[in-house]
Design a protein around this motif. Structure first.
Motif, PDB file in Angstrom:
ATOM      1  N   ILE A 196       7.332 -60.379  35.703  1.00  0.00           N
ATOM      2  CA  ILE A 196       6.715 -59.798  36.893  1.00  0.00           C
ATOM      3  C   ILE A 196       5.588 -58.843  36.501  1.00  0.00           C
ATOM      4  O   ILE A 196       4.521 -58.818  37.137  1.00  0.00           O
ATOM      5  N   ILE A 197       5.790 -58.071  35.430  1.00  0.00           N
ATOM      6  CA  ILE A 197       4.726 -57.178  34.948  1.00  0.00           C
ATOM      7  C   ILE A 197       3.499 -57.989  34.524  1.00  0.00           C
ATOM      8  O   ILE A 197       2.357 -57.647  34.860  1.00  0.00           O
ATOM      9  N   LEU A 198       3.737 -59.079  33.795  1.00  0.00           N
ATOM     10  CA  LEU A 198       2.620 -59.909  33.336  1.00  0.00           C
ATOM     11  C   LEU A 198       1.911 -60.602  34.500  1.00  0.00           C
ATOM     12  O   LEU A 198       0.686 -60.767  34.475  1.00  0.00           O
ATOM     13  N   ILE A 199       2.658 -61.013  35.515  1.00  0.00           N
ATOM     14  CA  ILE A 199       2.029 -61.630  36.686  1.00  0.00           C
ATOM     15  C   ILE A 199       1.121 -60.625  37.385  1.00  0.00           C
ATOM     16  O   ILE A 199      -0.015 -60.952  37.770  1.00  0.00           O
ATOM     17  N   ASN A 200       1.585 -59.398  37.542  1.00  0.00           N
ATOM     18  CA  ASN A 200       0.741 -58.367  38.145  1.00  0.00           C
ATOM     19  C   ASN A 200      -0.501 -58.106  37.303  1.00  0.00           C
ATOM     20  O   ASN A 200      -1.607 -57.939  37.839  1.00  0.00           O
ATOM     21  N   TRP A 201      -0.327 -58.107  35.987  1.00  0.00           N
ATOM     22  CA  TRP A 201      -1.480 -57.947  35.091  1.00  0.00           C
ATOM     23  C   TRP A 201      -2.426 -59.136  35.230  1.00  0.00           C
ATOM     24  O   TRP A 201      -3.657 -58.965  35.259  1.00  0.00           O
ATOM     25  N   GLY A 202      -1.876 -60.337  35.320  1.00  0.00           N
ATOM     26  CA  GLY A 202      -2.706 -61.517  35.465  1.00  0.00           C
ATOM     27  C   GLY A 202      -3.508 -61.518  36.754  1.00  0.00           C
ATOM     28  O   GLY A 202      -4.670 -61.942  36.779  1.00  0.00           O
ATOM     29  N   VAL A 203      -2.895 -61.037  37.843  1.00  0.00           N
ATOM     30  CA  VAL A 203      -3.607 -60.958  39.125  1.00  0.00           C
ATOM     31  C   VAL A 203      -4.744 -59.953  39.035  1.00  0.00           C
ATOM     32  O   VAL A 203      -5.879 -60.228  39.446  1.00  0.00           O
ATOM     33  N   ARG A 204      -4.452 -58.776  38.501  1.00  0.00           N
ATOM     34  CA  ARG A 204      -5.482 -57.722  38.426  1.00  0.00           C
ATOM     35  C   ARG A 204      -6.624 -58.110  37.501  1.00  0.00           C
ATOM     36  O   ARG A 204      -7.776 -57.755  37.748  1.00  0.00           O
ATOM     37  N   SER A 205      -6.323 -58.859  36.430  1.00  0.00           N
ATOM     38  CA  SER A 205      -7.361 -59.212  35.461  1.00  0.00           C
ATOM     39  C   SER A 205      -8.030 -60.551  35.767  1.00  0.00           C
ATOM     40  O   SER A 205      -8.902 -60.982  35.015  1.00  0.00           O
ATOM     41  N   GLY A 206      -7.606 -61.211  36.841  1.00  0.00           N
ATOM     42  CA  GLY A 206      -8.229 -62.464  37.227  1.00  0.00           C
ATOM     43  C   GLY A 206      -7.808 -63.666  36.410  1.00  0.00           C
ATOM     44  O   GLY A 206      -8.491 -64.691  36.417  1.00  0.00           O
ATOM     45  N   ARG A 207      -6.696 -63.579  35.728  1.00  0.00           N
ATOM     46  CA  ARG A 207      -6.240 -64.707  34.907  1.00  0.00           C
ATOM     47  C   ARG A 207      -5.420 -65.720  35.697  1.00  0.00           C
ATOM     48  O   ARG A 207      -5.182 -66.818  35.202  1.00  0.00           O
ATOM     49  N   THR A 208      -4.943 -65.364  36.864  1.00  0.00           N
ATOM     50  CA  THR A 208      -4.202 -66.308  37.698  1.00  0.00           C
ATOM     51  C   THR A 208      -5.183 -67.118  38.539  1.00  0.00           C
ATOM     52  O   THR A 208      -6.152 -66.580  39.068  1.00  0.00           O
ATOM     53  N   ALA A 209      -4.910 -68.406  38.679  1.00  0.00           N
ATOM     54  CA  ALA A 209      -5.827 -69.286  39.402  1.00  0.00           C
ATOM     55  C   ALA A 209      -5.544 -69.316  40.894  1.00  0.00           C
ATOM     56  O   ALA A 209      -6.456 -69.524  41.696  1.00  0.00           O
ATOM     57  N   GLU A 210      -4.295 -69.120  41.317  1.00  0.00           N
ATOM     58  CA  GLU A 210      -3.933 -69.284  42.714  1.00  0.00           C
ATOM     59  C   GLU A 210      -3.480 -67.993  43.381  1.00  0.00           C
ATOM     60  O   GLU A 210      -3.621 -67.839  44.591  1.00  0.00           O
ATOM     61  N   LEU A 211      -2.927 -67.071  42.631  1.00  0.00           N
ATOM     62  CA  LEU A 211      -2.325 -65.874  43.221  1.00  0.00           C
ATOM     63  C   LEU A 211      -3.370 -64.775  43.326  1.00  0.00           C
ATOM     64  O   LEU A 211      -4.078 -64.466  42.362  1.00  0.00           O
TER      65      LEU A 211
END
Length: 477
Positions: A196-211
């Motif tokens: 969950i921490i990494l997902i939040n980091w991925g969202v903030r850093s633009g690494r997630t494609a859909e979220l």
């Protein structure tokens, strides 16, 4: 032990699971962490057992609960036997009810995912065995078998750890089961929290494609309740109950798969006893559940040919698997020995820390370079599985890709068809302890290091280069 005592112990599993679900609905922290009710129930069963409730009662002046806590000795005796039985049902159903795809289709979509999975699985053996050879053995006097605990606990989970209890005992390392169960608990919690921490980091850093940053799970999703408008049937009624109860039909199919696995195991043990048991014994230590999985595959091959009416329902199989796994986790954690963990606390923490650091490092540094597209959504599932079994990976993928728009789910599913027979409770996991026991840790270390190197080269130099270079650069940077 009387049949009434056995029945009461089984009923208590259901009561504990229901209480745990009520706790999940009310406990905000459990909702934020997406803790499964079975883990909460297992923790509750452990707290009310002899190592916690029994000791507290003894300190208050009564020795009535020292032996078995609030549960009683008969209940714990039944619970201690359940994991080894239920894990065979879980593995027998891994491939039952789903068509076996051809290898070309699997390789096209899941090739990079398979390589990443092997990097996670084989690497856990490499770092674990190195730690056992260099530190745990010389400093703490622990056997080389401890090097296999990371993969058994993290990838295999509570079911595999409990299912290997007989193997640990035969190997002269009975405390290995408790250490593996503790490892599974740490891995599951870490997988969810770190994920969950990494997902939040991925969202903030633009690494997630859909979220996007605005997407958040609903209150009912956090409670573990499906909204009324989104509810669907848990299984499909494929046969009329007047002829046979559909649940009973599918349980019978699973039972046949387990029996096939038992016959295979007996046959292999007989061959070993007749031809080479004087020099080496492997199958004497192999548990039933990986052979039950092969029995399930054999059943499915037959079903693909003869089930013209399609009466085998995959969802019904999954319901039986889910119930078996919930009951397994509660009974396994409820009989966990905290004394063993306390006596080996420093080695246990070292193993857990090394395993966690390795898995997170693979996700951050290798997944972007090995997965050709949607590396975050696809990699987060493998990270979750590498720390806390398949269910954790699915939870994290669901959070990262709530609308299922990326190829993460089908790639992960196809990968399981190749990965599960070997790691995460498969043949490699089941054979690791016998192999280390018979040949020593070095050959196992060399074999896993070779597999790790091959998987890395294939992932980095072949699959990783098939994606869009600009997109991969953006994802990494």
């Amino acid at each position: 032990m009387s049949p009434e005592a056995i029945g009461f112990a089984l009923l208590l599993v259901g009561v504990v699971l229901l209480v745990a679900k009520l706790i999940r609905v009310r406990w905000k922290l459990a909702q934020r962490l997406f803790l499964p009710s079975s883990i909460i129930g297992g923790g509750l069963a452990l707290l009310l057992g002899p190592d916690v409730f029994g000791r507290i009662a003894s300190a208050l002046g009564t020795d009535r609960f020292v032996e078995a806590g609030l549960w009683g000795g008969g209940v714990l005796e039944v619970w201690s036997a359940l994991p080894g039985l239920l894990i065979s049902l879980v593995f027998a159903g891994l491939f039952l009810g789903r068509p076996i795809p051809n290898l070309r289709e699997v390789g096209r979509l899941a090739g990079p995912q398979i390589m990443l999975g092997f990097v996670f699985g084989s690497g856990q053996y490499v770092v674990g065995l190195l730690l056992a050879l260099l530190v745990l053995g010389p400093v703490f006097g622990l056997p080389p078998l401890t090097g296999a605990l990371i993969e058994i606990g993290f990838e295999g989970g509570h079911g595999t750890a409990a299912g290997l209890s007989g193997t640990f005992a035969q190997a002269g390392f009975p405390q290995g089961e408790d250490l593996a169960l503790g490892m599974a608990t740490v891995g599951l919690l870490t997988g969810i929290i770190a994920g969950i921490i990494l997902i939040n980091w991925g969202v903030r850093s633009g690494r997630t494609a859909e979220l996007s940053a605005s997407a958040q799970p609903s209150v009912t999703e956090r409670m573990g309740v499906v909204e009324r408008e989104n509810r669907t049937a848990a299984a499909t009624l494929t046969v009329h109950p007047s002829s046979i109860e559909p649940l009973a039909l599918h349980f019978g199919l699973l039972a046949i798969a387990v029996i096939i696995g038992q016959l295979l195991l007996w046959g292999l043990q007989a061959l070993e006893a007749a031809f080479w048991s004087d020099t080496i014994e492997l199958f004497e230590f192999v548990p039933l559940f990986p052979l039950a999985m092969i029995g399930g595959i054999m059943m499915q091959l037959v079903i693909d040919r003869v089930d013209r009416l399609q009466v085998v329902d995959r969802q019904m199989v999954e319901r039986i698997q889910g119930f078996s796994l919930d009951a397994l986790i509660i009974s396994a954690l409820g009989t966990l020995s905290l004394e063993v963990l306390a006596a080996n606390l420093v080695p246990f923490l070292l193993l857990a820390l090394v395993g966690i650091v390795y898995c997170i490092a693979v996700f951050l540094f290798l997944a972007p370079r090995m997965l050709p597209d949607y590396w975050f959504e696809r990699g987060i599932g493998d990270l979750g599985q590498s720390l806390g079994v398949t269910a954790t990976g699915l939870i994290l993928m669901r959070i990262a890709d709530p609308e299922l728009r990326t190829p993460a789910y089908p790639a992960f599913g196809y990968k399981q068809l190749v990965f599960e027979p070997f790691f995460g409770g498969g043949l490699v996991t089941a054979a690791a302890i016998p192999l280390i026991l018979q040949f020593g840790p070095v050959p196992m270390l060399v074999a896993m290091a070779v597999l790790l190197a091959v998987s890395l080269l294939a992932g980095l130099l072949y699959f990783g280069r098939r994606g869009d270079p600009a997109r991969a650069a953006d994802a990494q940077g």
